[in-house]
Design a protein around this motif. Structure first.
Motif, PDB file in Angstrom:
ATOM      1  N   ALA A  88       1.666   2.488   2.641  1.00 49.56           N
ATOM      2  CA  ALA A  88       1.700   1.614   3.818  1.00 49.56           C
ATOM      3  C   ALA A  88       2.362   2.321   5.001  1.00 49.56           C
ATOM      4  O   ALA A  88       1.878   2.242   6.136  1.00 49.56           O
ATOM      5  N   ARG A  89       3.459   3.037   4.725  1.00 45.52           N
ATOM      6  CA  ARG A  89       4.137   3.772   5.795  1.00 45.52           C
ATOM      7  C   ARG A  89       3.253   4.870   6.359  1.00 45.52           C
ATOM      8  O   ARG A  89       3.152   5.054   7.576  1.00 45.52           O
TER       9      ARG A  89
ATOM     10  N   ASP B 289       7.222  -0.532  -6.752  1.00 49.75           N
ATOM     11  CA  ASP B 289       6.641  -0.828  -5.439  1.00 49.75           C
ATOM     12  C   ASP B 289       6.695   0.365  -4.475  1.00 49.75           C
ATOM     13  O   ASP B 289       6.103   0.321  -3.402  1.00 49.75           O
ATOM     14  N   ALA B 290       7.375   1.439  -4.854  1.00 46.20           N
ATOM     15  CA  ALA B 290       7.540   2.595  -3.960  1.00 46.20           C
ATOM     16  C   ALA B 290       6.227   3.296  -3.617  1.00 46.20           C
ATOM     17  O   ALA B 290       6.036   3.677  -2.453  1.00 46.20           O
TER      18      ALA B 290
ATOM     19  N   GLU C  33      10.340  11.177   1.068  1.00 50.20           N
ATOM     20  CA  GLU C  33       9.159  10.399   1.439  1.00 50.20           C
ATOM     21  C   GLU C  33       8.852   9.300   0.430  1.00 50.20           C
ATOM     22  O   GLU C  33       8.310   8.258   0.785  1.00 50.20           O
TER      23      GLU C  33
ATOM     24  N   ALA D  18       3.225   2.028  -3.232  1.00 45.94           N
ATOM     25  CA  ALA D  18       2.533   1.198  -2.234  1.00 45.94           C
ATOM     26  C   ALA D  18       3.264   1.241  -0.897  1.00 45.94           C
ATOM     27  O   ALA D  18       2.629   1.280   0.162  1.00 45.94           O
ATOM     28  N   THR D  19       4.582   1.261  -0.929  1.00 44.02           N
ATOM     29  CA  THR D  19       5.374   1.354   0.298  1.00 44.02           C
ATOM     30  C   THR D  19       5.115   2.672   1.001  1.00 44.02           C
ATOM     31  O   THR D  19       4.963   2.727   2.228  1.00 44.02           O
ATOM     32  N   TYR D  20       5.043   3.745   0.242  1.00 44.11           N
ATOM     33  CA  TYR D  20       4.759   5.068   0.802  1.00 44.11           C
ATOM     34  C   TYR D  20       3.392   5.067   1.494  1.00 44.11           C
ATOM     35  O   TYR D  20       3.258   5.536   2.625  1.00 44.11           O
TER      36      TYR D  20
ATOM     37  N   GLU E  76      10.553   6.970  -2.574  1.00 45.60           N
ATOM     38  CA  GLU E  76      11.822   6.516  -3.128  1.00 45.60           C
ATOM     39  C   GLU E  76      11.891   6.765  -4.633  1.00 45.60           C
ATOM     40  O   GLU E  76      10.909   6.565  -5.348  1.00 45.60           O
TER      41      GLU E  76
ATOM     42  N   THR F 214       0.596   3.355   8.600  1.00 47.04           N
ATOM     43  CA  THR F 214       1.173   2.955   9.884  1.00 47.04           C
ATOM     44  C   THR F 214       1.358   4.177  10.783  1.00 47.04           C
ATOM     45  O   THR F 214       1.060   4.130  11.977  1.00 47.04           O
TER      46      THR F 214
END
Length: 72
Positions: free
Chosen positions: A63-64, A56-57, A41, A59-61, A43, A67
């Motif tokens: 955001a996902r 950045d991982a 889940e 924030a990416t987590y 990175e 969504t």
């Protein structure tokens, strides 16, 4: 403010975070952060014997997850 947190605030150019730093950014525990990494889940990359999380991982987590929540 502890030294690790101060370093994070002072140096926003960090490319990689320790698992503990990533957990702090997500406001979760270290064990939960390792579980997210183990489940794919969140990175992370190995560097020798170390495990690092791209800056950045987190924030990416988030955001996902947002969504996914909207889609549900």
């Amino acid at each position: 403010m502890d030294t690790a947190r101060l370093a994070e605030v002072v140096d926003p150019t960090l490319v990689l975070l320790t698992v503990e730093e990533a957990a702090r950014r997500l406001q979760i525990g270290r064990t939960t952060c390792y579980a997210l990494i183990r489940e794919g889940e969140l990175e992370s990359i190995p560097i020798g014997h170390l495990r690092r999380v791209p800056a950045d991982a987190p924030a990416t987590y988030v955001a996902r997850r947002r969504t996914e929540q909207r889609a549900a």
